[in-house]
Scaffold this active site. Sequence first.
Site, mmCIF file in Angstrom:
data_model
loop_
_atom_site.group_PDB
_atom_site.id
_atom_site.type_symbol
_atom_site.label_atom_id
_atom_site.label_comp_id
_atom_site.label_asym_id
_atom_site.label_seq_id
_atom_site.Cartn_x
_atom_site.Cartn_y
_atom_site.Cartn_z
ATOM 1 N N ASP A 17 0.861 -1.188 0.000
ATOM 2 C CA ASP A 17 0.000 0.000 0.000
ATOM 3 C C ASP A 17 0.897 1.238 0.000
ATOM 4 O O ASP A 17 2.109 1.125 0.108
ATOM 5 C CB ASP A 17 -0.939 0.014 1.212
ATOM 6 C CG ASP A 17 -0.193 -0.224 2.514
ATOM 7 O OD1 ASP A 17 0.991 0.169 2.607
ATOM 8 O OD2 ASP A 17 -0.780 -0.790 3.448
ATOM 9 N N ASP A 19 1.705 4.985 1.718
ATOM 10 C CA ASP A 19 1.474 5.878 2.852
ATOM 11 C C ASP A 19 2.012 7.257 2.492
ATOM 12 O O ASP A 19 3.113 7.388 1.957
ATOM 13 C CB ASP A 19 2.203 5.360 4.096
ATOM 14 C CG ASP A 19 1.706 3.982 4.485
ATOM 15 O OD1 ASP A 19 0.537 3.870 4.853
ATOM 16 O OD2 ASP A 19 2.491 3.016 4.377
ATOM 17 N N ASP A 93 8.697 4.180 13.366
ATOM 18 C CA ASP A 93 9.231 3.064 14.148
ATOM 19 C C ASP A 93 10.691 2.715 13.821
ATOM 20 O O ASP A 93 11.565 2.799 14.672
ATOM 21 C CB ASP A 93 8.312 1.839 14.067
ATOM 22 C CG ASP A 93 7.861 1.476 12.660
ATOM 23 O OD1 ASP A 93 8.355 2.089 11.696
ATOM 24 O OD2 ASP A 93 7.022 0.564 12.526
HETATM 25 P P1 ATP Z 1 3.484 -2.675 5.178
HETATM 26 O O1 ATP Z 1 2.424 -1.709 4.713
HETATM 27 O O2 ATP Z 1 4.269 -3.285 4.105
HETATM 28 O O3 ATP Z 1 2.957 -3.643 6.148
HETATM 29 P P2 ATP Z 1 4.518 -0.324 6.441
HETATM 30 O O4 ATP Z 1 5.865 -0.013 7.017
HETATM 31 O O5 ATP Z 1 4.038 0.561 5.349
HETATM 32 O O6 ATP Z 1 4.552 -1.825 6.016
HETATM 33 P P3 ATP Z 1 2.174 0.538 7.813
HETATM 34 O O7 ATP Z 1 1.447 -0.111 8.939
HETATM 35 O O8 ATP Z 1 1.490 0.744 6.531
HETATM 36 O O9 ATP Z 1 3.480 -0.319 7.624
HETATM 37 O O10 ATP Z 1 2.720 1.922 8.381
HETATM 38 C C1 ATP Z 1 3.243 2.935 7.554
HETATM 39 C C2 ATP Z 1 4.364 3.679 8.238
HETATM 40 O O11 ATP Z 1 3.858 4.328 9.422
HETATM 41 C C3 ATP Z 1 5.486 2.794 8.739
HETATM 42 O O12 ATP Z 1 6.406 2.510 7.728
HETATM 43 C C4 ATP Z 1 6.073 3.646 9.843
HETATM 44 O O13 ATP Z 1 6.863 4.690 9.322
HETATM 45 C C5 ATP Z 1 4.828 4.272 10.450
HETATM 46 N N1 ATP Z 1 4.297 3.423 11.545
HETATM 47 C C6 ATP Z 1 3.348 2.460 11.455
HETATM 48 N N2 ATP Z 1 3.100 1.905 12.636
HETATM 49 C C7 ATP Z 1 3.901 2.527 13.517
HETATM 50 C C8 ATP Z 1 4.103 2.413 14.926
HETATM 51 N N3 ATP Z 1 3.433 1.527 15.643
HETATM 52 N N4 ATP Z 1 5.013 3.233 15.497
HETATM 53 C C9 ATP Z 1 5.692 4.149 14.757
HETATM 54 N N5 ATP Z 1 5.554 4.296 13.450
HETATM 55 C C10 ATP Z 1 4.667 3.509 12.824
HETATM 56 MG MG MG Z 2 2.147 0.579 4.479
#
Ligand code: ATP
Ligand code: MG
Length: 447
Positions: A17, A19, A93
């Site tokens: 996805d 962001d 994170d």
């Molecule tokens: P994927 O979508 O592939 O699972 P992602 O890293 O994009 O991985 P998301 O849950 O979509 O994960 O979150 C997007 C972004 O938001 C993360 O890459 C991170 O920068 C931030 N993020 C998400 N969850 C947290 C958290 N619990 N604490 C701090 N930052 C977070």
């Molecule tokens: Mg994501």
Amino acid sequence: MVGGCVRDLLLGKAPKDFDISTNARPEQVHRLFTNSRIIGRRFKIVHVVYGQEIIEVTTFRSGSSEAVQSRDGMIVRDNSYGTSIEEDSERRDFTINAIYYDIDNFSLLDFHGGLYDLTHGIIDIIGEPDTRYQEDPVRMIRAIRFKAKLGFKLARRTEEPIGRLAPLLLNISNARMFDEVNKLFLTGHGLQSYRELKHYNILDLLFPGQEEFIGSEKYDSFIEYALTSSDQRTLQQKRNKPHFLYTVFMWPKIQKLIYALKCSYQSTPNPPDNYGIVSEACAQALQTQHSVTAIPMAIGTDIKNLIYLAYQITDDSLQASEIEKLAHAGLFRAAFDMIKLRAQFEPEIIPYVKFWQHYYDEAQERFNQAKQEAEARRQNRLDKRKSRRGKGKRGRSMREEEYPLSQADKSALLTAAQESFDKDNSAQRQERLARARAWRAAMNLDP
Ligand code: ATP
Ligand code: MG
């Protein structure tokens, strides 16, 4: 763009996805896109919806001064907005999740050595690990998920607190844990997630009441086999559903409960029928599971019906007249998959698999046909809508079909990001990498 999409594009993977991070407030974003909605209580975010695709838009966060924390240091609400990307990056994170792709000038912004970690296969938390895990214990599961998904290593300091702080996961809302568990197991790296969770002793926490099975070789092989096949389904672009996952994980426990209930009802005058016993066993197991991962009502019902169906199709007292009816049940294919899985470890189930195979093939054919018909109907509806719109007035509100994120758009983004990454292979980047490397060496951080 930030987070998983930038990270995955740089690794040459297709992002799950996209962001977006912006200085616009959620309400402003919502006003710009009529195909959007504001969600979230802990953090307000905006989902901009394009058909199946959801773009997650978050407003820059500020330092945690206005965040509301619980007694354990967990952030329970935080809608304090910041003004700069750099400030926002500190609240993310891991370093590899805090690389920004600035679409204004097609450059990468990396404030925490994320590119270094990305090229070296390291997952490292931003800031002081204990504090960051206490603020949000889900970060521990996220670390493990990215390790499983990307095949990276956890930096020593990022790994060290997990054993100590894992019990904090029990403070997380069960709804959020349900989502996290789905991401761990249903998105193509379930087997690896399972192994990692076992390694960090987190499985017992996620699946309470299963401790006696989790250590056993039979259970282990059963789960590994099931997860391997669901990972394969992802590769074939088939969807994995939570009810099947939970049925597999809870199966030995439910089987034991069914047996215990049957024994306990043996000497009672009006014992419940098989359906009653299966329902009671499932209700007990689901109640325990619900304390950690919320099981939405519809999924709970599917789990119960699936287990009962799997029970019926291995029942010798089944009447011939019931066979067709069961083979047409909505969950029949899943029940067949379940007994096929069991047959790998319980040879006495093999004859039932052989018996039902033919009915399964027929059910699969019916399913494929229904899918094709539904797709044709959908296409028809879209065509009609397009032709109507072509004749209508211009300047109406933005609708999802008018702005699809096409495959070409995605490839263009990918190419641009990679070109930018290559271009960034400049003196500036080398200098930044050298700094990150020296810092890691000085802090003894490499795994
Ligand atoms: P994927 O979508 O592939 O699972 P992602 O890293 O994009 O991985 P998301 O849950 O979509 O994960 O979150 C997007 C972004 O938001 C993360 O890459 C991170 O920068 C931030 N993020 C998400 N969850 C947290 C958290 N619990 N604490 C701090 N930052 C977070
Ligand atoms: Mg994501």
